[in-house]
Write an enzyme that holds these catalytic residues in place. Structure first.
Site, PDB file in Angstrom:
ATOM      1  N   HIS A 121      45.213 -36.038 104.485  1.00 61.27           N
ATOM      2  CA  HIS A 121      44.931 -37.172 103.596  1.00 61.27           C
ATOM      3  C   HIS A 121      43.497 -37.663 103.795  1.00 61.27           C
ATOM      4  CE1 HIS A 121      46.273 -41.029 101.543  1.00 61.27           C
ATOM      5  NE2 HIS A 121      45.125 -41.400 102.090  1.00 61.27           N
ATOM      6  N   GLU A 122      43.122 -37.886 105.043  1.00 62.64           N
ATOM      7  CA  GLU A 122      41.785 -38.415 105.322  1.00 62.64           C
ATOM      8  C   GLU A 122      40.707 -37.378 105.030  1.00 62.64           C
ATOM      9  OE1 GLU A 122      41.727 -41.449 105.598  1.00 62.64           O
ATOM     10  OE2 GLU A 122      43.797 -41.839 106.194  1.00 62.64           O
ATOM     11  N   HIS A 182      39.858 -37.585 101.426  1.00 64.94           N
ATOM     12  CA  HIS A 182      38.926 -38.694 101.221  1.00 64.94           C
ATOM     13  C   HIS A 182      37.498 -38.269 101.588  1.00 64.94           C
ATOM     14  CE1 HIS A 182      41.873 -41.536 100.073  1.00 64.94           C
ATOM     15  NE2 HIS A 182      42.343 -41.838 101.274  1.00 64.94           N
TER      16      HIS A 182
END
Length: 227
Positions: free
Chosen positions: A124-125, A128
């Site tokens: 997820h990160e 980003h």
């Protein structure tokens, strides 16, 4: 990505980036009034959580198809990540990870259900980070924020049926799996956007997510399809 702490130094490391993460989360958690004996117990637990988080992190960076793929894509995009750019640290209860263009990626060592949860959180990160590397993102622009949250929730694996059912209690109807995936993505993205200091309300977060959902959900780069 200029985070500079090293994975060998352990939880007592004092590198600049580590201390900046420490300061950021101390501001959230508030001052400590924990008795000394309780502090000792918490210190031991922190060390145990840290070592586990670091071991899982290194294993995933070597062996996970998802994480090794994202590491390669970040490198190709000009934003290479090393273990020192991904840090384990104790966080407040509602946080499992974070990304900062200055500090790198944070993994919340005390909020991990297991190695798979860490993998999803790290993915997820990293999405980003990939989005930040590709675009000039304005953190106060709710549409920008909504788009990267939609992509991260959809592509990281955090909205798979097992996570939704076992950890969040959301029942999936097999006949409408695709619909539930989209509902999860919208819900998770809106929750993240609503925490943005520039967001005045949950209604505005929902609005931002709905406005960009179709185009951002379809953007699966760097993947060919939803993971």
């Amino acid at each position: 990505m200029d985070s500079s702490s090293t994975s060998e130094a352990g939880p007592s490391q004092s590198s600049t980036s580590f201390e900046r993460w420490r300061s950021a989360f101390a501001a959230i958690a508030g001052p400590s009034s924990t008795p000394e004996s309780e502090e000792d117990r918490m210190r031991l637990q922190d060390e145990k959580d840290y070592n586990k988080c670091e071991k899982w992190k290194m294993d995933l960076m070597r062996k996970s198809p998802m994480i090794t793929f994202m590491l390669k894509q970040l490198d190709l995009a000009g934003c290479s990540f090393s273990p020192s750019n991904i840090q384990c640290y104790a966080c407040p209860p509602t946080t499992s990870g974070g990304f900062s263009s200055e500090l790198g990626i944070l993994l919340c060592q005390n909020q991990l259900f297991g190695k798979k949860h860490l993998e999803d959180t790290l993915a997820h990160e990293m999405i980003h980070a990939f989005d930040h590397c590709r675009f000039k993102m304005d953190p106060e622009n709710l549409r920008h924020h909504a788009c990267t949250e939609i992509r991260a929730a959809s592509l990281s694996g955090e909205c798979n049926w097992a996570r939704e059912f076992f950890y969040r209690g959301h029942y999936w109807n097999r006949a409408t799996v695709g619909k539930h995936h989209q509902e999860c993505v919208k819900r998770r993205a809106a929750t993240s956007v609503s925490s943005n200091p520039a967001c005045p309300s949950r209604a505005e977060a929902d609005k931002a997510v709905n406005e960009v959902f179709e185009s951002c959900f379809k953007d699966t780069r760097p993947f060919d399809e939803i993971y």
